[in-house]
Enzyme design. Structure first.
Site, PDB file in Angstrom:
ATOM      1  CB  ALA A  16      83.024  65.342  92.937  1.00  0.00           C
ATOM      2  N   GLY A  17      82.581  68.410  92.172  1.00  0.00           N
ATOM      3  CA  GLY A  17      81.624  69.326  91.564  1.00  0.00           C
ATOM      4  C   GLY A  17      81.559  70.699  92.219  1.00  0.00           C
ATOM      5  CE  LYS A  76      87.747  61.139  97.042  1.00  0.00           C
ATOM      6  NZ  LYS A  76      87.741  61.219  95.574  1.00  0.00           N
ATOM      7  CG  ASN A  83      91.713  67.930  91.964  1.00  0.00           C
ATOM      8  OD1 ASN A  83      92.096  66.784  91.832  1.00  0.00           O
ATOM      9  ND2 ASN A  83      92.438  68.928  91.496  1.00  0.00           N
ATOM     10  CB  THR A  84      88.115  70.713  88.978  1.00  0.00           C
ATOM     11  OG1 THR A  84      88.191  69.307  88.732  1.00  0.00           O
ATOM     12  CG2 THR A  84      88.090  71.460  87.661  1.00  0.00           C
ATOM     13  N   GLY A 132      84.579  67.504  88.327  1.00  0.00           N
ATOM     14  CA  GLY A 132      85.039  68.483  87.349  1.00  0.00           C
ATOM     15  C   GLY A 132      83.939  69.308  86.713  1.00  0.00           C
TER      16      GLY A 132
HETATM   17  C1  LIG Z   1      90.390  64.329  93.216  1.00  0.00           C
HETATM   18  C2  LIG Z   1      89.254  63.531  93.571  1.00  0.00           C
HETATM   19  O1  LIG Z   1      89.399  62.735  94.412  1.00  0.00           O
HETATM   20  C3  LIG Z   1      87.964  63.602  92.850  1.00  0.00           C
HETATM   21  O2  LIG Z   1      86.936  63.047  93.573  1.00  0.00           O
HETATM   22  C4  LIG Z   1      87.610  64.833  92.190  1.00  0.00           C
HETATM   23  O3  LIG Z   1      88.578  65.236  91.296  1.00  0.00           O
HETATM   24  C5  LIG Z   1      87.137  65.999  93.005  1.00  0.00           C
HETATM   25  O4  LIG Z   1      86.189  66.659  92.286  1.00  0.00           O
HETATM   26  P1  LIG Z   1      86.424  68.100  91.614  1.00  0.00           P
HETATM   27  O5  LIG Z   1      87.618  67.937  90.734  1.00  0.00           O
HETATM   28  O6  LIG Z   1      85.144  68.360  90.887  1.00  0.00           O
HETATM   29  O7  LIG Z   1      86.670  69.051  92.736  1.00  0.00           O
END
Ligand SMILES: CC(=O)[C@@H](O)[C@H](O)COP(=O)(O)O
Length: 262
Positions: free
Chosen positions: A189-190, A102, A211-212, A163
Site C-alpha cells: 500500500a501507498g 490476505k 495496486n493503485t 491509494g
Molecule cells: C489491493 C490491496 O490489497 C490493498 O492493500 C491496496 O489496494 C494496495 O495499496 P495501493 O492501492 O496503494 O497500491
C-alpha cells in the site's frame, strides 16, 4: 550470487511483486497489466469476486486471472472486524479458492488504516483453521512480531495509506520489522511510483504489493512492467549489498601520477 526466490509458507515464487486488482479501467487491461508485471500472486477482494458463479460482468473478475499462472490471494478488504474477516475467508475457502488469505480489517473509511486488535484476533482463528494468513498491518514492529508468533505466513506492513501514492513513509519502522522478521515482509500500500517499490526492496522487504499506481496509470501495462523492473532492481541491490554513505568524498580514480611519463 544467484537470485533468491521468495518463499511463503510452502510455496516458492520468482516474482517479488504482488498486485491488486481494483481500479483498473477494464478486466482486460487488468489481465494485460498483471501479465506485464510478471507477478505470480494476485489479490482479489472477496467482496468483489462473484463466488456464486453468477453472470455479473464486473464481478466475474476471477475469469481474467488464470489460476494455473497466478496464486489467487483472496483479501478480506471491507471487513469491519475479526468476525466478518473470518467469515469472508471461510466463504472463499468453501467456494474453492485457495486457503490463503490476505487479512485486511480497516473499519475507518477515511484513512483505511488496519485495526491491529481485530487483525490479531482474526489471525489467531484463521491460522488455527489451517489458513495461510498474510495480514495487512500498520508498520508496527511489535504487532508484526506478535503476528509471526501466532503463525502468520508473512506480514504486510503499509508503506503509506492505501491509494495515497506517498511511498515508503514508514521506512524507519519497516527497517525494524525487516530486522526482526522470521517470516517474509511484504510492503503493501501507498507505493505510487516504481522508485518507491525499489526503495522498499532496498530496505530488505521480501516483496511489495502494488495496486493503485498500476491500475490508474494511463497505460497500466507499461506501468506494470516499470514496477517489475524496479522491484528486480531493488532486490538485486539489496542482495548485492548497498554501499554505506560516507562523509566527504572518496575518489574513484587515482589522484596522483596523472599522465606520468607522457
Ligand atoms: C489491493 C490491496 O490489497 C490493498 O492493500 C491496496 O489496494 C494496495 O495499496 P495501493 O492501492 O496503494 O497500491
Amino acid at each position: 550470487m544467484k537470485n533468491q526466490s521468495l518463499v511463503i509458507a510452502d510455496r516458492s515464487f520468482e516474482s517479488r511483486l504482488m498486485t491488486g486488482t481494483g481500479k483498473f479501467p477494464s478486466n482486460e487491461s487488468m489481465r494485460d497489466a498483471l501479465e506485464a508485471s510478471g507477478c505470480q500472486i494476485v489479490t482479489v477482494a472477496l467482496r468483489r469476486a462473484d463466488l456464486s458463479g453468477g453472470n455479473d460482468p464486473y464481478a466475474n473478475i476471477l475469469e481474467y486471472i488464470d489460476p494455473e499462472k497466478y496464486l489467487l490471494l483472496p483479501n478480506t478488504s471491507g471487513a469491519m472486524d475479526a468476525e466478518e474477516a473470518v467469515r469472508l475467508a471461510r466463504l472463499a475457502a468453501a467456494a474453492g479458492l485457495p486457503k490463503w488469505v490476505k487479512l485486511e480489517i480497516h473499519p475507518d473509511p477515511t484513512y483505511l488504516l488496519p485495526d491491529p486488535i481485530e487483525t490479531l484476533k482474526a489471525a489467531e482463528v484463521l491460522v488455527k483453521e489451517g489458513f495461510t494468513v498474510l495480514p495487512y498491518i500498520n508498520a508496527d514492529p511489535v504487532l508484526a512480531k506478535r503476528l509471526q508468533e501466532v503463525g502468520t505466513a508473512a506480514v504486510m506492513p503499509l508503506g503509506a495509506p492505501i491509494g495515497s501514492n506517498k511511498g515508503v513513509v514508514t521506512r524507519d519502522q519497516i527497517r525494524i520489522i525487516v530486522e526482526q522478521a522470521t517470516v517474509p515482509v511484504v510492503v503493501d500500500a501507498g507505493l505510487g511510483a516504481p522508485s518507491h517499490a525499489a526503495e522498499a526492496m532496498e530496505l530488505g522487504a521480501d516483496a511489495v504489493l502494488v495496486n493503485t499506481a498500476i491500475a490508474i496509470a494511463s497505460d497500466p501495462v507499461r506501468m506494470g512492467l516499470a514496477f517489475k523492473v524496479a522491484v528486480e532492481a531493488g532486490r538485486a541491490a539489496y542482495e548485492m549489498g548497498i554501499p554505506e554513505v560516507i562523509e566527504g568524498a572518496s575518489a574513484t580514480s587515482p589522484l596522483t601520477g596523472f599522465l606520468e611519463g607522457v
